[in-house]
Motif scaffolding. Sequence first.
Motif, mmCIF file in Angstrom:
data_model
loop_
_atom_site.group_PDB
_atom_site.id
_atom_site.type_symbol
_atom_site.label_atom_id
_atom_site.label_comp_id
_atom_site.label_asym_id
_atom_site.label_seq_id
_atom_site.Cartn_x
_atom_site.Cartn_y
_atom_site.Cartn_z
ATOM 1 N N VAL A 1 1.544 4.746 -2.394
ATOM 2 C CA VAL A 1 1.271 6.078 -1.845
ATOM 3 C C VAL A 1 2.508 6.960 -1.929
ATOM 4 O O VAL A 1 2.426 8.141 -2.290
ATOM 5 N N ILE B 1 0.834 -1.198 0.000
ATOM 6 C CA ILE B 1 0.000 0.000 0.000
ATOM 7 C C ILE B 1 0.873 1.254 0.000
ATOM 8 O O ILE B 1 0.704 2.151 -0.824
ATOM 9 N N TYR C 1 -3.855 9.063 3.858
ATOM 10 C CA TYR C 1 -2.440 9.430 3.903
ATOM 11 C C TYR C 1 -2.261 10.879 3.449
ATOM 12 O O TYR C 1 -2.971 11.353 2.549
ATOM 13 N N VAL D 1 -3.771 11.214 -0.217
ATOM 14 C CA VAL D 1 -4.312 10.065 -0.944
ATOM 15 C C VAL D 1 -5.087 9.203 0.036
ATOM 16 O O VAL D 1 -4.612 8.936 1.147
ATOM 17 N N THR D 2 -6.268 8.764 -0.367
ATOM 18 C CA THR D 2 -6.994 7.759 0.401
ATOM 19 C C THR D 2 -6.831 6.415 -0.272
ATOM 20 O O THR D 2 -7.103 6.268 -1.472
ATOM 21 N N ALA D 3 -6.359 5.436 0.500
ATOM 22 C CA ALA D 3 -6.344 4.042 0.037
ATOM 23 C C ALA D 3 -7.597 3.368 0.588
ATOM 24 O O ALA D 3 -7.823 3.369 1.803
ATOM 25 N N SER E 1 -8.309 0.781 -4.079
ATOM 26 C CA SER E 1 -8.288 1.940 -4.966
ATOM 27 C C SER E 1 -7.526 3.045 -4.258
ATOM 28 O O SER E 1 -7.433 3.065 -3.025
ATOM 29 N N LEU E 2 -6.970 3.960 -5.042
ATOM 30 C CA LEU E 2 -6.341 5.165 -4.514
ATOM 31 C C LEU E 2 -7.093 6.352 -5.088
ATOM 32 O O LEU E 2 -7.350 6.392 -6.302
ATOM 33 N N HIS E 3 -7.464 7.303 -4.225
ATOM 34 C CA HIS E 3 -8.134 8.477 -4.782
ATOM 35 C C HIS E 3 -7.662 9.761 -4.127
ATOM 36 O O HIS E 3 -7.245 9.786 -2.969
#
Length: 283
Positions: A76, A72, A210, A119-121, A184-186
């Motif tokens: 990031v 992860i 993050y 970034v949100t994982a 997903s990363l957004h």
Amino acid sequence: MPKRLIDTEIARFREDGLLFPLRALPEEKIAEHRAALEAIEAGRAGRIPPTLNAKIHLLLPWAWSLVHAPAIVDAVEDLLGPDVLCWGTSFIIKNAGADRYVTWHQDATHWRLTGVRAVTAWLAFTPSTPENGGVRMVPGTNHTVLEHRDNGDARNMLGRREEVVAEVDEDRAVDVTLAPGEMSLHDPLIVHGSNANMSNERRIGFAIRYIAGDIGQRAGLRNSATLVRGRDHGLFDLETAPEADFHPAALRRHARALRQGIDVIFKGDRVDSPDGTDVSHRG
């Protein structure tokens, strides 16, 4: 050189604000974590109280390990740089047939950070599909800060029931379909939401927020964060790994961190950014 992502993936994330699916954990490992989560729920009347769910990685060693998982964090770091903090975590759960949903919103609305390099994982513990209320995102909406309002609906799962004021072109939305162990990363400014779970199965995700290590809270606000990788820039009170599941010392530290986070999200309305633009967030 990037650690996990290739250049075209990084460029696509910058443009669209979204990247998926990415394998984070093997399915057998995520099944173990799901079993651990559901055992905790079974011992607490079938759910984790919201006061424990916020920053839950400070209470569960295995959740702390997920926040630091190389598969992860490598991705990031490719997006945020070598210094990485975890600002928050939570399980986002929709039970089968429940009517709870998430309005169209941008995550950063009530985060009250000095910047939006974040970034949100979103890690799937179960399949995440359109049928069970999987996340929907509108690519390319990550370049503009939008005004939000309280939509007044108790079924809205967001902490402040926020929704974007502007009309959202739902025809442009994509379904973020994930298998267990995928993520997903957004971007914190991409407009996203999700419908109710109309299936016969639970939908469980683990959201890890993050931020870049040199991003802080707005002036007058103080919060805590977990140093995940790289150098501490001294902008947050650093958080400590839990000794065991819901260890008394960890519970005391967590309660203090939660109070700080609540002050940021709910009391920070009176704090203005230098340019008058609110680029905070929750989501």
